[in-house]
Motif scaffolding. Structure first.
Motif, PDB file in Angstrom:
ATOM      1  N   MET A  24       0.875  -1.587   0.096  1.00  0.00           N
ATOM      2  CA  MET A  24      -0.063   0.311   0.071  1.00  0.00           C
ATOM      3  C   MET A  24       1.343   1.300  -0.026  1.00  0.00           C
ATOM      4  N   SER A  25       1.842   1.454   0.408  1.00  0.00           N
ATOM      5  CA  SER A  25       3.090   2.632   0.592  1.00  0.00           C
ATOM      6  C   SER A  25       3.583   3.018  -1.159  1.00  0.00           C
ATOM      7  N   ALA A  26       3.486   2.127  -1.776  1.00  0.00           N
ATOM      8  CA  ALA A  26       4.083   2.109  -2.849  1.00  0.00           C
ATOM      9  C   ALA A  26       2.922   2.742  -3.963  1.00  0.00           C
ATOM     10  N   VAL A  27       1.961   1.694  -3.336  1.00  0.00           N
ATOM     11  CA  VAL A  27       0.160   2.751  -4.321  1.00  0.00           C
ATOM     12  C   VAL A  27      -0.013   4.279  -3.426  1.00  0.00           C
ATOM     13  N   GLY A  78       0.444   5.275  -7.157  1.00  0.00           N
ATOM     14  CA  GLY A  78      -0.554   5.396  -7.511  1.00  0.00           C
ATOM     15  C   GLY A  78      -1.265   6.145  -6.641  1.00  0.00           C
ATOM     16  N   SER A  79      -2.591   5.666  -6.095  1.00  0.00           N
ATOM     17  CA  SER A  79      -3.700   7.014  -5.952  1.00  0.00           C
ATOM     18  C   SER A  79      -4.368   7.002  -4.529  1.00  0.00           C
ATOM     19  N   SER A  80      -4.828   7.396  -3.891  1.00  0.00           N
ATOM     20  CA  SER A  80      -5.330   6.886  -2.750  1.00  0.00           C
ATOM     21  C   SER A  80      -7.039   5.888  -3.362  1.00  0.00           C
ATOM     22  N   ILE A  81      -7.334   6.632  -4.367  1.00  0.00           N
ATOM     23  CA  ILE A  81      -8.575   6.383  -4.963  1.00  0.00           C
ATOM     24  C   ILE A  81      -8.361   4.988  -5.521  1.00  0.00           C
ATOM     25  N   THR A  82      -7.221   4.391  -5.892  1.00  0.00           N
ATOM     26  CA  THR A  82      -6.347   2.621  -6.314  1.00  0.00           C
ATOM     27  C   THR A  82      -6.553   2.298  -4.967  1.00  0.00           C
ATOM     28  N   ARG A  83      -6.240   2.332  -3.905  1.00  0.00           N
ATOM     29  CA  ARG A  83      -6.300   2.552  -2.592  1.00  0.00           C
ATOM     30  C   ARG A  83      -7.857   1.563  -2.062  1.00  0.00           C
ATOM     31  N   LEU A  84      -8.857   2.652  -2.812  1.00  0.00           N
ATOM     32  CA  LEU A  84      -9.866   1.869  -2.671  1.00  0.00           C
ATOM     33  C   LEU A  84     -10.523   1.018  -2.921  1.00  0.00           C
ATOM     34  N   PHE A  85      -9.752   1.365  -4.588  1.00  0.00           N
ATOM     35  CA  PHE A  85     -10.667   0.104  -5.533  1.00  0.00           C
ATOM     36  C   PHE A  85     -10.363  -1.491  -5.117  1.00  0.00           C
ATOM     37  N   VAL A  86      -8.601  -1.183  -4.851  1.00  0.00           N
ATOM     38  CA  VAL A  86      -8.192  -2.247  -3.718  1.00  0.00           C
ATOM     39  C   VAL A  86      -9.184  -3.702  -2.703  1.00  0.00           C
ATOM     40  N   VAL A  87      -9.779  -2.732  -1.547  1.00  0.00           N
ATOM     41  CA  VAL A  87     -10.148  -2.736  -0.589  1.00  0.00           C
ATOM     42  C   VAL A  87     -11.407  -3.278  -0.952  1.00  0.00           C
TER      43      VAL A  87
END
Length: 324
Positions: free
Chosen positions: A267-270, A274-283
């Motif tokens: 997630m640190s690499a994201v 990447g972006s916080s939005i990418t993290r939302l989609f991952v979750v």
């Protein structure tokens, strides 16, 4: 293709493939967290202190991000140590620590189902801070995609899985026999709003910090998890009497700690690339993994709500990252 469109700028196909693999691994680890915790239970209870698991996870992250410096894979920046650039990561650790503890306190003021449904508001708070702090403007199509993600989370939390009536061994658990009624207190609602705001702020603030600093990701992780270990060590020590640090740990518990530590680094690499939005989609996509593993390992049944949630997630991904 830009980061907001789901890609990595300037990357060729091999690196793009590695980026996709990293996101898939992170999705799998997020989805496996709850089923692995369920496998840790003894007589229906988690046999170790939650603060122990969090502290060991942070310590594992710190050891993993220190390793490249110890073996020479990552060089320390030349000149004076950039300690001033380490200080802002204390706020990141504080926000994450506050959020992790709020999750525990929220259970006192509402039932788990209400929490699971309403906590999806953090998708909206993350998007809000993403636009305000990073000055990214979401299109109507992207906004609709995030609304679909919230709806998918609500569908899944409201009944994506259920306990079958005829369990193969033993009577149904007491919680299933007398489920907790739906409820939320005014204080619980206030704390939930605070939780969602802190969740969005912590994600976006960490992304902003990592992108603005011209430091290697490994060094930024070193700063972040050093503060994380210190904070959680204090919380664990101040938590009062209870089981020892490693008391109650099993192979499943060790797997939980290791998977969450690796996922934190991913997630640190994201956040960096990447972006916080990418993290939302991952979750959100991890809900599908969570349901499949729960069905296979815990013998829970998938419901129509699960398939509706999966459909909504697929539509959201298509809307946000698909060609315009």
């Amino acid at each position: 293709m830009s980061v907001e469109d789901g890609g990595m700028p300037g990357l060729g196909r091999p690196r793009q493939a590695r980026w996709t693999l990293m996101l898939l691994l992170s999705t799998a680890m997020y989805g496996a967290h709850a089923p692995l915790l369920a496998l840790c239970r003894v007589d229906g209870q988690v046999p170790f202190r939650p603060s122990s698991a969090v502290l060991l996870t942070e310590l594992t992250k710190l050891l993993l991000c220190t390793f490249p410096f110890l073996v020479g894979w990552q060089a320390w920046p030349r000149g004076a140590p950039p300690w001033r650039q380490a200080v802002p990561f204390a706020l990141s650790a504080l926000l994450y620590g506050a959020n992790n503890n709020l999750v525990i306190y929220l259970q006192r003021y509402m039932d788990p189902s209400t929490y699971q449904v309403l906590s999806n508001l953090k998708i909206g708070s993350t998007a809000l801070f993403y636009c305000l702090c990073l000055r990214h403007r979401l299109s109507a199509r992207q906004g609709l995609a995030l609304l679909l993600l919230m709806a998918a989370g609500v569908c899944y939390a409201a009944g994506g899985l259920q306990n079958p009536g005829n369990l193969p061994s033993g009577p149904p658990p007491a919680a299933a026999a007398s489920p907790m009624p739906l409820h939320i207190t005014p204080l619980g609602l206030l704390l939930l709003v605070v939780y969602c705001l802190i969740s969005g702020l912590s994600s976006v603030y960490t992304e902003l910090l990592m992108k603005r600093q011209r430091l290697p990701l490994a060094l930024q992780n070193l700063f972040l998890y050093t503060f994380g270990v210190l904070l959680n060590l204090g919380l664990h020590a101040g938590g009062g009497p209870g089981p020892g640090l490693l008391e109650g740990f099993s192979g499943w518990a060790a797997l939980v700690v290791l998977s969450q530590a690796l996922n934190g680094l991913l997630m640190s690499a994201v956040m960096k690339h990447g972006s916080s939005i990418t993290r939302l989609f991952v979750v959100s996509c991890s809900l599908v993994v969570n349901a499949m593993l729960s069905a296979a390992l815990l013998r829970l049944q998938l419901t129509a709500a699960f398939f509706l949630a999966t459909l909504l997630i697929g539509l959201a991904v298509r809307l946000y990252y698909g060609s315009r």
